[in-house]
Design a protein around this motif. Structure first.
Motif, PDB file in Angstrom:
ATOM      1  N   MET C  88       0.828  -1.203   0.000  1.00  0.00           N
ATOM      2  CA  MET C  88       0.000   0.000   0.000  1.00  0.00           C
ATOM      3  C   MET C  88       0.861   1.251   0.000  1.00  0.00           C
ATOM      4  N   LEU C  89       1.933   1.204   0.762  1.00  0.00           N
ATOM      5  CA  LEU C  89       2.813   2.363   0.832  1.00  0.00           C
ATOM      6  C   LEU C  89       3.349   2.698  -0.553  1.00  0.00           C
ATOM      7  N   THR C  90       3.754   1.647  -1.279  1.00  0.00           N
ATOM      8  CA  THR C  90       4.269   1.872  -2.615  1.00  0.00           C
ATOM      9  C   THR C  90       3.206   2.517  -3.498  1.00  0.00           C
ATOM     10  N   VAL C  91       2.019   1.919  -3.468  1.00  0.00           N
ATOM     11  CA  VAL C  91       0.941   2.460  -4.297  1.00  0.00           C
ATOM     12  C   VAL C  91       0.657   3.917  -3.919  1.00  0.00           C
ATOM     13  N   PHE C  92       0.550   4.147  -2.608  1.00  0.00           N
ATOM     14  CA  PHE C  92       0.208   5.502  -2.151  1.00  0.00           C
ATOM     15  C   PHE C  92       1.284   6.509  -2.534  1.00  0.00           C
ATOM     16  N   MET C  93       2.540   6.119  -2.362  1.00  0.00           N
ATOM     17  CA  MET C  93       3.602   7.065  -2.684  1.00  0.00           C
ATOM     18  C   MET C  93       3.629   7.344  -4.185  1.00  0.00           C
ATOM     19  N   GLY C  94       3.285   6.316  -4.964  1.00  0.00           N
ATOM     20  CA  GLY C  94       3.167   6.539  -6.403  1.00  0.00           C
ATOM     21  C   GLY C  94       2.133   7.595  -6.702  1.00  0.00           C
ATOM     22  N   PHE C  95       0.974   7.439  -6.097  1.00  0.00           N
ATOM     23  CA  PHE C  95      -0.089   8.421  -6.333  1.00  0.00           C
ATOM     24  C   PHE C  95       0.311   9.786  -5.795  1.00  0.00           C
ATOM     25  N   PHE C  96       0.988   9.790  -4.646  1.00  0.00           N
ATOM     26  CA  PHE C  96       1.403  11.081  -4.081  1.00  0.00           C
ATOM     27  C   PHE C  96       2.320  11.804  -5.061  1.00  0.00           C
ATOM     28  N   ALA C  97       3.288  11.061  -5.581  1.00  0.00           N
ATOM     29  CA  ALA C  97       4.241  11.681  -6.503  1.00  0.00           C
ATOM     30  C   ALA C  97       3.517  12.213  -7.741  1.00  0.00           C
ATOM     31  N   TRP C  98       2.648  11.377  -8.282  1.00  0.00           N
ATOM     32  CA  TRP C  98       1.924  11.756  -9.498  1.00  0.00           C
ATOM     33  C   TRP C  98       1.076  13.009  -9.240  1.00  0.00           C
ATOM     34  N   ALA C  99       0.265  12.931  -8.187  1.00  0.00           N
ATOM     35  CA  ALA C  99      -0.662  14.031  -7.911  1.00  0.00           C
ATOM     36  C   ALA C  99       0.091  15.314  -7.603  1.00  0.00           C
ATOM     37  N   THR C 100       1.204  15.174  -6.883  1.00  0.00           N
ATOM     38  CA  THR C 100       1.939  16.371  -6.489  1.00  0.00           C
ATOM     39  C   THR C 100       2.616  17.024  -7.680  1.00  0.00           C
ATOM     40  N   THR C 101       3.194  16.184  -8.555  1.00  0.00           N
ATOM     41  CA  THR C 101       3.814  16.732  -9.751  1.00  0.00           C
ATOM     42  C   THR C 101       2.800  17.527 -10.558  1.00  0.00           C
ATOM     43  N   LEU C 102       1.646  16.918 -10.726  1.00  0.00           N
ATOM     44  CA  LEU C 102       0.603  17.563 -11.510  1.00  0.00           C
ATOM     45  C   LEU C 102       0.180  18.876 -10.851  1.00  0.00           C
ATOM     46  N   TYR C 103       0.106  18.827  -9.519  1.00  0.00           N
ATOM     47  CA  TYR C 103      -0.311  20.019  -8.783  1.00  0.00           C
ATOM     48  C   TYR C 103       0.717  21.126  -8.934  1.00  0.00           C
ATOM     49  N   LEU C 104       1.991  20.729  -8.841  1.00  0.00           N
ATOM     50  CA  LEU C 104       3.043  21.734  -8.962  1.00  0.00           C
ATOM     51  C   LEU C 104       3.021  22.364 -10.346  1.00  0.00           C
ATOM     52  N   ASP C 105       2.778  21.534 -11.368  1.00  0.00           N
ATOM     53  CA  ASP C 105       2.641  22.085 -12.720  1.00  0.00           C
ATOM     54  C   ASP C 105       1.547  23.133 -12.753  1.00  0.00           C
ATOM     55  N   GLY C 106       0.453  22.800 -12.076  1.00  0.00           N
ATOM     56  CA  GLY C 106      -0.689  23.696 -12.137  1.00  0.00           C
ATOM     57  C   GLY C 106      -0.567  24.876 -11.198  1.00  0.00           C
ATOM     58  N   TYR C 107       0.412  24.800 -10.284  1.00  0.00           N
ATOM     59  CA  TYR C 107       0.491  25.842  -9.269  1.00  0.00           C
ATOM     60  C   TYR C 107       1.145  27.098  -9.822  1.00  0.00           C
ATOM     61  N   ARG C 108       2.321  26.900 -10.381  1.00  0.00           N
ATOM     62  CA  ARG C 108       2.999  28.057 -10.968  1.00  0.00           C
ATOM     63  C   ARG C 108       3.075  27.830 -12.459  1.00  0.00           C
ATOM     64  N   GLY C 109       2.257  28.559 -13.170  1.00  0.00           N
ATOM     65  CA  GLY C 109       2.171  28.327 -14.599  1.00  0.00           C
ATOM     66  C   GLY C 109       3.276  29.036 -15.350  1.00  0.00           C
ATOM     67  N   PRO C 110       3.263  28.897 -16.668  1.00  0.00           N
ATOM     68  CA  PRO C 110       4.207  29.642 -17.497  1.00  0.00           C
ATOM     69  C   PRO C 110       3.902  31.141 -17.433  1.00  0.00           C
ATOM     70  N   GLU C 111       4.760  31.912 -18.035  1.00  0.00           N
ATOM     71  CA  GLU C 111       4.588  33.366 -18.074  1.00  0.00           C
ATOM     72  C   GLU C 111       3.218  33.704 -18.664  1.00  0.00           C
ATOM     73  N   PRO C 112       2.391  34.423 -17.936  1.00  0.00           N
ATOM     74  CA  PRO C 112       1.034  34.673 -18.440  1.00  0.00           C
ATOM     75  C   PRO C 112       1.011  35.718 -19.544  1.00  0.00           C
ATOM     76  N   ALA C 113       0.104  35.508 -20.480  1.00  0.00           N
ATOM     77  CA  ALA C 113      -0.081  36.485 -21.550  1.00  0.00           C
ATOM     78  C   ALA C 113      -0.844  37.682 -21.020  1.00  0.00           C
ATOM     79  N   MET C 114      -1.722  37.456 -20.096  1.00  0.00           N
ATOM     80  CA  MET C 114      -2.436  38.577 -19.493  1.00  0.00           C
ATOM     81  C   MET C 114      -2.923  38.187 -18.114  1.00  0.00           C
ATOM     82  N   THR C 115      -3.129  39.201 -17.316  1.00  0.00           N
ATOM     83  CA  THR C 115      -3.624  38.969 -15.963  1.00  0.00           C
ATOM     84  C   THR C 115      -4.985  39.631 -15.831  1.00  0.00           C
TER      85      THR C 115
END
Lengths: 220, 537, 339, 118
Positions: C88-115
């Motif tokens: 379970m730990l392996t599975v959970f850590m896999g999901f944690f890594a996946w979800a967190t990476t995705l979240y980090l991508d979504g957290y700070r985006g590329p340079e915005p074209a407009m605000t």
């Protein structure tokens, strides 16, 4: 918790317990757990204080200078002295010295009342200085960032107020103990009761140490 | 011993004294348990009634049953009542109160008067809140988020907060009582690793109650002061931070979820072992995972705040801890299942309740993993997905365990058997009704339906209608036991001391037990759940 | 749905989508993670239920033939538990890594074209584009551009939630938070308030309109032309005598109109209404329909006296008014800020 | 009456440490003084716990419970502060309710934008 007067002076445990040792341990433990809950109660407010203390360090340090350090220190000394007398009362009752117990308890109570009096005087003083931002009272702060200084005073009143409430409850319980001591029916039982209340009284002192330090001493 | 004296000593706790004061001033933990059972049942059906009106309103996309404000007050009533006046006290204060001293072989709890006082505090606080909510209405939701609760909700918020604050003391009193009783009043030979898991669960629950509840009290004090006296700790206008309220609130309220579910886990462990006729799989693991949950439960509160604006790093940390806290729960689920292996399974109504619990808890637990996953949580946060998740845990699992436990110990508590067939019908109605009510809510949650909406886009109607119909079935599942359990009080078959041939000290005494629980002091010589010995005797 | 918000409901996306439209790349990625989680839980759930069913049948009490000897020893149990834990730990850590990476991508985006600035308020969304164009409960954005939102609230906590983008951001008074997205599909998408915010929480809806870049520019221009419209509107406003009552030093007879657009207005009937274009228009043509609280229904109808174009100009003028544009002292009575 | 020396000595020690703490505040205000005062507070509290509350002579279980409260307090403070330290509490220092009043000429957020981190 164990306030029913026992009918005999012969030591008998309450009916749910097998013997007095068990009862004594149980009551003591119950009290310590209760004190842990009290710690968490004040802890919640201290947590909030910590957050703002870090957020506005300069403003808070500046605001603290508007409190009366002399009176605060005096109160700290008074409170620890009352704790000392409480501890002595505990030893006196265990030595079955009725008059001494009574004296110590009365001294403890008197000091507690003086503490509250001084605290009240301080509040009144701050009220006249217009440093009391509660109940829509005018708040005129003679420094920078009055909005954030107001936050400091918010915490000051919440913490000292809650502490004063605890003091008052302690005083009520001590008064009851004075009555029990005058009756002097079951000294071992009274000894347990004084011990339990002494724990509470000393704990209120511990809380005060942190209130005093965080509110009065962390100043600019 | 003369026959009369012997009779008096062995007289059941129910038969001695039926004047009002014999009940209202009793310090007997068993009678206090009944007082609690009655109050809690009343609050449960009150909260349930609010839920039914809510479900009725949501049958259509428009707000046509009640007004918008009334709807908001309804879900506030539902939340406040169910969380504070039902779920938190439910198992500890009814079954726990009744069974904990019996299970450890004690005459009573350590502080019987405190126990009675805690019931009064609970009832008075509860009634006070209800009165406030019904007369003037409170529409903050059970979470009381600032600044809505302090500056915008113009109703009896202070009264409701005061009620909840007061009830907190009853939790604390119960917690202290249970901890001290477990530590100091165990029968000779009853070592920690011979304790039934129900005792472990209630012990862990009490730890959480004692350490978390005061923080709620502190938070409520600050909230009340902010509202009444203008002490603006959370007020953004004063440079305060509304998020801080959420930190303090969830420091209590997330562990509170474990206050709700841990006792349920304890109950189910008892039920499954008894009707599998074998000891629980991995007893030590079970006991330790209960403790682990109660400790780890304190480290994860921030997962309620993933989109609230706490820092990125706090979010990551709380997410990681949330995955960790799922591990002991996973172990428990596995162990319950493995307990069935090579057992002699009896599918009584009680067992059906217990197995429903395992299924529902698995679903509820695994959707918890969805919510711990940051990227997914951002999407489903504050939607019906969350609503479904915590109802699977708190209603699906917890209430099922509670009712199952009530059946299991009913003969002990009342001396009467309940009608088995009806109990099976009710258990099935509950399982089916529950899934019908809440599974659609997962679907609409991911589809984007936010929670606490009175009106909603028509697309979601089909799922809402399913959910509302399910709630009807669920209501039957709850009302049926009420009816036949009451019926059994008078007409049920008399129960022998140990109708299930179950292990545990509580089954060694009469049904119902005498006033001081046991006629002679008990000693324990072996591990719990020794069903081999019992069956081969 | 309530009439008040009906115009803001998106036109598209009708019908139930268990997986909401994927209008951004991020949405697709979140859905992948979601499917993986659903898959994993389904497998585990099937295992649990399957085992219960299998054991239930095999080891039912009536079955005398089942082999019940050789129960696992405590040591075996511990080993199995640890194995389960590790798995379970392996599975959970896999999901944690996946979800967190995705979240980090979504957290700070590329340079915005407009605000774009977004302000939540009971119970509406106010939006301001970089060029100053304002709109309510609707957010027009160009497709394939990185849009950064800067969100805050004026009163209580709200939450800006666009299911089609899989984004949600709490809108907290006193703080300013950001969120970003890059819409890949033109269309109209729902905007919800996801954090409970009071009486009409469920009506705090809006739409996000994703347009082709050209359409967006055209839309902006149309909005911008409001300024010249407003100048013409001002002349009409004075010529038709509106200013006599509405602009008087003490607006006793009629409510002052500066800053009215986008505000909640308390009506004589006790209702509260959002002062949007439709409201202003109605008030010109059917003044008796929504009488502001505290005023007599004395305004005459201008139906038939004004052409549609003239009405548009007057509306544009009133929309352009900011609080304090007129004499400050005349702003009273009609504040009508609900609650 | 036995063992009255210990509490009286503890009381004396308390006064000394308290004096040091107050003196530090007056003589050395600032971070070092604050840290010193907080350390003194910890010592003062321990003195009370040990000598007036009998923790010195108590059995281990009581110590565990006394520590448990402290432990949980640490959890609460540290995890909460973890959030605040890693974010800027003043993300929008001027975005207070009045400023955020919509309908002002500029975007409510402009004022915040201009005052810091442009």
């Amino acid at each position: 918790m164990t306030t029913t007067p026992s009918t005999t002076s012969k030591a008998v445990p309450d009916e749910q317990f097998d013997d007095l040792t068990q009862q004594r341990q149980a009551v003591l433990m119950g009290m310590w757990i209760f004190l842990a809950t009290e710690l968490m109660l004040f802890g919640g407010i201290f947590t909030a204080f910590t957050v703002y203390r870090f957020a506005y360090p300069d403003v808070f340090a500046e605001a603290a200078t508007h409190l009366d350090l002399k009176l605060g220190t005096l109160n700290t000394v008074l409170l620890v002295t009352s704790s000392l007398f409480m501890a002595l009362a505990e030893r006196a009752v265990n030595a079955e010295r009725r008059r001494l117990t009574l004296t110590f308890l009365l001294v403890t109570i008197s000091i507690g009342v003086i503490f509250l009096g001084i605290k009240g005087y301080e509040w009144h003083h701050e009220y006249t200085e217009k440093l009391m931002p509660i109940l829509g009272l005018e708040f005129i702060y003679p420094g920078a960032n009055p909005d954030r200084a107001e936050m400091f005073f918010n915490f000051y009143y919440v913490l000292t107020g809650l502490h004063a409430v605890h003091m008052s409850m302690g005083l009520v319980m001590l008064t009851v103990l004075v009555v029990f001591t005058m009756r002097w029916r079951d000294p071992p039982r009274l000894g347990r009761q004084i011990q339990i209340n002494g724990l509470y009284w000393a704990f209120v002192d511990v809380v005060w140490v942190f209130i005093f330090t965080t509110q009065y001493l962390l100043r600019a | 011993m003369s026959e009369a004296a012997a009779n008096q000593a062995s007289e059941s706790y129910l038969s001695s004294g039926w004047r009002i004061r014999d009940w209202l001033l009793t310090t007997d933990h068993k009678r206090v348990a009944w007082l609690y059972t009655i109050s809690i049942t009343a609050f449960f059906f009150l909260g349930g009634l609010a839920a039914l009106v809510i479900r009725l309103e949501l049958m259509t996309p428009d707000g046509d049953v009640v007004s918008a404000d009334a709807y908001n007050q309804l879900f506030t009533i539902h939340g406040v009542v169910m969380v504070w006046f039902f779920l938190i006290p439910s198992i500890p204060n009814t079954l726990g109160n009744f069974l904990l001293p019996l299970m450890v072989g004690a005459k009573d709890l350590a502080f019987p008067k405190l126990n009675l006082i805690s019931w009064y505090i609970y009832t008075v606080g509860g009634l006070f809140t209800i009165a406030a909510v019904i007369t003037s209405g409170v529409d903050t939701g059970w979470t009381f988020y600032t600044p809505y609760s302090t500056q915008f909700a113009d109703r009896a918020v202070v009264a409701a907060l005061t009620g909840v604050f007061v009830v907190g003391f009853s939790s604390i009193a119960t917690g202290i009582n249970f901890i001290v009783t477990t530590h100091k009043m165990r029968a000779p030979g009853l070592t920690w690793f011979r304790l039934p898991l129900f005792v472990w669960a209630n012990y862990a629950t009490s730890l959480v109650m004692v350490l978390a509840t005061p923080v709620l009290s502190a938070t409520l004090i600050l909230l009340i002061l902010e509202r009444m006296m203008g002490i603006g700790i959370f007020d953004p206008a004063l440079g305060g931070d509304p998020i801080l309220f959420q930190h303090l609130f969830w420091f209590y309220s997330h562990p509170a979820v474990y206050i709700m579910i841990l006792p349920g886990m304890g109950v189910v462990s008892e039920l499954i072992t008894c009707f599998s006729r074998k000891t629980v799989f991995g007893y030590h693991g079970m006991a330790l995972s209960i403790l682990a949950i109660s400790v780890f439960g304190f480290l994860v509160w921030g997962h309620h705040m993933f989109v609230s604006g706490q820092s990125l790093y706090a979010g990551l940390m709380f997410s990681l801890f949330s995955f960790f806290v799922a591990l002991p729960s996973a172990i428990k689920t596995f162990n319950w299942t493995a307990t069935l292996y090579k057992g002699k399974l009896i599918f009584s109504a009680v067992m059906i309740y217990a197995l429903s619990f395992v299924g529902l808890f698995t679903i509820g637990g695994f959707t918890g993993i969805f919510l711990a996953s940051l990227a997914v949580d951002v999407h489903v946060h504050d939607t019906y997905f969350v609503v479904a998740h915590f109802h699977y845990i708190m209603v699906g699992s917890m209430v099922t365990a509670y009712i199952g436990g009530l059946h299991f110990w009913w003969p002990k508590m009342t001396g009467r058997m309940y009608p088995e067939l009806w109990a099976k019908v009710a258990a099935l109605a509950l399982f089916i009704g529950f899934n019908l009510t809440f599974f659609p809510q997962y679907l609409m949650g991911y589809a984007g339906m936010p929670r606490r909406y009175q009106t909603y886009p028509e697309d979601f109607q089909i799922l809402h209608v399913m959910s509302s119909l399910g709630a009807g079935v669920l209501a039957i599942g709850y009302l049926l036991p009420l009816v036949y359990l009451l019926w059994s009080l008078r007409w049920g078959k008399r129960a022998p001391p140990n109708p299930w041939r179950a292990a545990g000290l509580e089954w060694r005494t009469d049904s119902p037990p005498p006033k001081h629980n046991f006629l002679e002091p008990q000693t324990v010589t072996g591990p719990p759940y020794d069903y081999d010995t019992i069956d081969n005797k | 749905m309530n009439d008040e918000v009906a115009p803001y409901l998106p036109e598209v996306e009708k019908g139930l989508h268990l997986i909401p439209t994927q209008a951004t790349e991020h949405a697709g990625q979140v859905d992948h993670l979601y499917f993986a989680l659903v898959g994993a839980s389904a497998i585990i759930l099937l295992m649990v239920v399957g085992l219960i069913a299998f054991f239930g049948f095999r080891y039912r009490a009536g079955n005398k033939t089942a082999n019940r000897s050789n129960l696992p020893s405590t040591r075996t149990e511990n080993r199995v538990e640890i194995a389960v834990l590790a798995a379970m730990l392996t599975v959970f850590m896999g999901f944690f890594a996946w979800a967190t990476t995705l979240y980090l991508d979504g957290y700070r985006g590329p340079e915005p074209a407009m605000t774009i600035d977004v302000v939540g308020k009971q119970w509406m969304w106010k939006i301001q584009h970089p060029d100053g164009t304002r709109e309510i409960n609707a957010l027009h954005v160009p497709v394939d551009e990185v849009i950064q939102l800067r969100v805050t609230s004026q009163d209580v906590i709200h939450s800006f939630f666009v299911p089609a983008f899989r984004i949600k951001r709490d809108v907290v008074p006193g703080t300013e938070k950001t969120a970003w997205f890059r819409a890949t599909e033109p269309g109209e998408y729902r905007l919800f308030c996801a954090e409970y915010c009071g009486s009409f929480h469920s009506r705090m809806l809006g739409k996000v309109v994703v347009m082709d870049r050209g359409d967006y520019q055209a839309w902006l221009t149309r909005q911008g032309s409001g300024r010249t419209l407003a100048t013409a509107g001002k002349q009409l406003f004075e010529a038709h005598g509106c200013s006599g009552c509405h602009m008087g030093k003490s607006s006793v007879r009629a409510p002052s109109l500066d800053g009215i657009y986008g505000r909640s207005v308390a009506l004589q009937s006790g209702e509260v209404i959002l002062a949007d274009e439709a409201y202003i228009r109605d008030s010109i043509l059917q003044p008796d329909k929504h009488v502001a609280a505290g005023y007599e229904p004395i305004m005459p109808s201008f139906a038939g006296q004004l052409t549609e174009e003239e009405i548009l100009r007057i509306v544009a003028y009133i929309k352009s008014l900011q609080p304090g544009d007129w004499v400050k002292a005349s702003v009273n009575g009609n504040e009508g800020e609900s609650q | 009456m036995k063992d009255v020396r210990a509490p009286i000595l503890a009381w004396g020690a308390y006064l000394v440490v308290l004096g040091a703490s107050v003196a530090a505040t007056l003589l050395a205000p600032g971070l070092m003084g604050h840290i010193f005062s907080l350390l003194c507070a910890a010592i003062l509290a321990s003195l009370i716990l040990m000598f007036f509350m009998g923790l010195r002579a108590a059995d281990n279980l009581l110590r565990v419970f006394a520590l448990a409260g402290l432990m949980w307090l640490t959890i609460m403070v540290s995890l909460t502060m973890m959030d605040y330290i890693s974010r800027d509490i003043n993300e929008c220092p001027n975005a207070q309710a009045d400023d955020v009043a919509i309908n002002t000429q500029e975007c409510p957020l402009d004022s915040a934008r201009s005052s810091d981190k442009s």
